[in-house]
Design an enzyme around this catalytic site. Structure first.
Site, PDB file in Angstrom:
ATOM      1  N   CYS A 119       1.151  -1.299  -0.025  1.00  0.00           N
ATOM      2  CA  CYS A 119       0.089  -0.238   0.361  1.00  0.00           C
ATOM      3  C   CYS A 119       0.430   1.267  -0.145  1.00  0.00           C
ATOM      4  O   CYS A 119       2.311   1.438  -0.143  1.00  0.00           O
ATOM      5  CB  CYS A 119      -1.141   0.125   0.745  1.00  0.00           C
ATOM      6  SG  CYS A 119      -1.990  -1.669   1.013  1.00  0.00           S
ATOM      7  N   LYS A 121       2.807   4.772   1.030  1.00  0.00           N
ATOM      8  CA  LYS A 121       3.495   4.621   1.575  1.00  0.00           C
ATOM      9  C   LYS A 121       5.614   3.324   1.596  1.00  0.00           C
ATOM     10  O   LYS A 121       5.874   3.394   1.554  1.00  0.00           O
ATOM     11  CB  LYS A 121       3.938   4.929   3.246  1.00  0.00           C
ATOM     12  CG  LYS A 121       2.541   6.014   3.245  1.00  0.00           C
ATOM     13  CD  LYS A 121       2.649   7.233   2.261  1.00  0.00           C
ATOM     14  CE  LYS A 121       1.082   8.073   2.199  1.00  0.00           C
ATOM     15  NZ  LYS A 121       0.577   6.785   1.863  1.00  0.00           N
ATOM     16  N   CYS A 191      -6.417  -1.584  -3.144  1.00  0.00           N
ATOM     17  CA  CYS A 191      -7.800  -0.362  -4.297  1.00  0.00           C
ATOM     18  C   CYS A 191      -7.897  -0.801  -5.495  1.00  0.00           C
ATOM     19  O   CYS A 191      -6.444   0.180  -6.024  1.00  0.00           O
ATOM     20  CB  CYS A 191      -8.532   0.411  -3.008  1.00  0.00           C
ATOM     21  SG  CYS A 191      -8.126   0.276  -1.399  1.00  0.00           S
ATOM     22  N   GLU A 442      -3.990  13.476   3.062  1.00  0.00           N
ATOM     23  CA  GLU A 442      -5.340  13.488   2.006  1.00  0.00           C
ATOM     24  C   GLU A 442      -6.441  14.065   1.899  1.00  0.00           C
ATOM     25  O   GLU A 442      -7.006  13.972   3.029  1.00  0.00           O
ATOM     26  CB  GLU A 442      -5.219  11.706   1.629  1.00  0.00           C
ATOM     27  CG  GLU A 442      -3.405  11.363   0.445  1.00  0.00           C
ATOM     28  CD  GLU A 442      -3.994   9.948   0.466  1.00  0.00           C
ATOM     29  OE1 GLU A 442      -3.244   9.281  -0.149  1.00  0.00           O
ATOM     30  OE2 GLU A 442      -5.146   9.640   0.734  1.00  0.00           O
ATOM     31  N   SER A 468      -5.444  11.558  -2.361  1.00  0.00           N
ATOM     32  CA  SER A 468      -5.477  10.281  -2.323  1.00  0.00           C
ATOM     33  C   SER A 468      -5.468  10.034  -3.849  1.00  0.00           C
ATOM     34  O   SER A 468      -6.614  10.716  -4.726  1.00  0.00           O
ATOM     35  CB  SER A 468      -6.704   9.428  -1.548  1.00  0.00           C
ATOM     36  OG  SER A 468      -7.290   7.925  -2.475  1.00  0.00           O
TER      37      SER A 468
END
Length: 555
Positions: A119, A121, A191, A442, A468
């Site tokens: 994901c 970072k 995602c 974000e 985001s």
């Protein structure tokens, strides 16, 4: 071998005794020591399957003659952290991940590393660590989530956030909102759109630090396990040939990454992460070159949230190598660069076919002739700001309107949900930058609320925070200098007219230099929002968004 420092000779008997305490045999101790950095945890959907990926990597390393040893890296789920104080802790983990990986690798004398992130970072954080350590390293991610389905249409996390905005504005019922909640995110994985995690995993292929399919093979496919085994075997080849991250991540490799960033329409967060990774390689990746690259790089993909296709569709169409092949028709890539395959980019992409010219437009029929990201400058952002141009409605590429100014995300959300934002407005959210946040939150909640209320084609949003990868609309972030250091965004008042021209790469507030100077003279710095713990230390060291929000020790 670096691991000779802990395994050879009488002087290393104490270290060997501790390796024996781990259950290692003499035979294992004499094999190359390969660190596997596992981002597995049980709170991030993109990481819940990484234990299986790690086990496959271990098998691959062992099959190729190495001694695999696992150690952890933390991870934050941006979606879960979104919209509350937890988001202050998202970007800042990038440096914790890099620092802790450096510490573990140096302390235990690993000969090579396999990074297993997924994901937002973790990918850049581990790329930063790879560059800093510069020992043979390969990446294999946990893979993307499958798209959800609601009313016969594919959905994703951005659909979920926008559904909340639609519910608050009375456009959908509570029952429909619940249906989105239950169906938007149907599997493990990062995602499903071209959000930050998938952007960075795809760009890891472009940089040459991962095998083909790393960015696109879905998390739940058995092919992902096979990829992990191949990565484990391949790292042993990299060790034998002494191919290191800085041999791969050259200045030309970063130019390739920026070029493919434009072609793919990646998250604006890539404009934070690529400079930070380059910085660890000793390369100054000045974003001033981004618009030049964009000006002659066509945008070939409109993956969610920019369009109706998803990472799984990109995978079926041929993946990142297929997009690279299309872009290479125009001679825009440097293809003689070495990669973790042991081959050059030219060799890697040779013969890869574009299997779906709607998912991956051809170079002759792009979505646009210019790239998916634009860097803007003007008196509101003298050092720059960033927008995902491919996700902006055509009518919003040029916009002028009155500012409505908020000093935090929470204030802006209250105004949006309270119906105080109307057609034509320019929402300004400030004091959310790297120092001012601190942590550069974000702003998916405000942008989703704007889209959900049907204002996406009439309202712009600008911030010294960030967005985001799931954000769409005229959302302009990374405004630098940020408000906390007295940047012009700190001087804007309600009603000031802000002019945005994305095609011309400009952003200005209709104020004279004299008026801006007068306001600056009256401006006083805000007291820090947080004065203790990691965020306070981070705020004291972090640079602005246009420099990648890297940490810099004051001299």
């Amino acid at each position: 071998m670096k691991s000779d420092a802990i395994r050879n000779g009488a002087g290393c008997a104490p270290q060997r005794s501790l390796l024996h305490a781990l259950g290692m045999t003499d035979e294992e101790i004499q094999k190359p020591l390969i660190g596997i950095v596992s981002s597995y945890n049980e709170i991030v959907p993109g990481h819940m399957n990484i234990d299986k990926i790690v086990n496959a990597v271990k098998m691959g390393v062992a099959m190729a003659g190495g001694n695999p040893v696992v150690f952890p890296a933390i991870a934050v789920c941006d979606g879960i952290a979104m919209g509350h104080q937890g988001m202050k802790y998202s970007l800042v983990t990038r440096d914790l991940i890099a620092d802790s990986t450096e510490a573990m690798a140096m302390a235990h004398a690993f000969d090579a590393l396999v990074m297993v992130p997924n994901c937002d970072k973790n990918v850049p954080g581990l790329l930063m660590a790879a560059a800093r350590l510069n020992i043979p390293t390969i990446f294999v991610s946990g893979g993307p989530m499958l798209a959800g389905h609601v009313d016969g249409h594919k959905t994703s996390l951005s659909s979920m956030f926008e559904a909340v905005g639609s519910y608050h504005s009375g456009k959908i019922s509570a029952e429909k909102l619940l249906e989105f909640e239950n169906k938007a995110c149907p599997s493990c994985g990062s995602c499903s759109g071209m959000y930050t995690a998938n952007s960075m995993n795809c760009l890891t292929e472009v940089l040459g630090m991962a095998l083909r399919g790393n960015g696109t093979i879905p998390a739940v496919y058995s092919e992902r396990i096979q990829l992990a085994k191949r990565a484990g075997m391949k790292v042993m080849e990299l060790l034998e040939k002494d191919i290191r991250p800085r041999d791969i991540m050259t200045e030309d490799a970063f130019r390739n990454a920026l070029t493919m960033d434009m072609a793919l329409g990646c998250s604006t967060n890539s404009m934070l992460h690529l400079p930070a990774i380059a910085h660890e390689c000793g390369i100054d990746l000045n974003l001033d070159i981004a618009n030049d690259i964009s000006s002659h790089t066509p945008n070939l993909c409109h993956l969610a949230p920019a369009g109706a296709t998803y990472i799984e569709d990109l995978n079926e169409a041929g993946g990142i190598y297929a997009v690279m092949n299309e872009i290479n028709k125009l001679g825009l890539l440097k293809t003689d660069l070495i990669t973790v395959t042991g081959k050059t980019i030219a060799e890697n992409i040779a013969g890869v076919v574009n299997k779906n010219s709607e998912v991956i437009r051809t170079a002759e029929n792009p979505y646009s002739k210019t790239g998916g990201i634009a860097v803007l400058k003007g008196n509101l952002a003298p050092d720059s700001c960033v927008v995902k141009r491919s996700a902006v409605a055509p009518e919003m590429l040029k916009h002028s309107g009155p500012a409505k100014v908020y000093d935090s995300e929470e204030e802006a959300m209250e105004a949006i949900n309270g119906g105080k934002i109307v057609d034509g407005d320019v929402v300004v959210i400030r004091y959310e930058g790297p120092k001012g946040g601190p942590g550069m939150r974000e702003m998916l909640n405000p942008t989703s609320a704007i889209m959900g209320r049907g204002l996406g084609s009439t309202v712009a949003l600008i911030t010294d925070g960030r967005f985001s990868g799931a954000t769409r609309g005229a959302a302009i972030g990374h405004v630098s200098p940020e408000a906390a250091v007295g940047g012009p965004i700190a001087l804007v008042r309600d009603g000031d007219i802000i002019e945005i021209d994305i095609n011309a790469n400009t952003i200005n507030v209709q104020l004279s230099d004299e008026e801006l100077a007068a306001r600056k003279a009256e401006w006083t710095p805000r007291e820090p929002k947080i004065t203790t713990g990691y965020l306070a230390r981070y705020a004291s060291l972090v640079t602005s968004g246009n420099r990648g929000a890297v940490l810099e020790v004051k001299k």
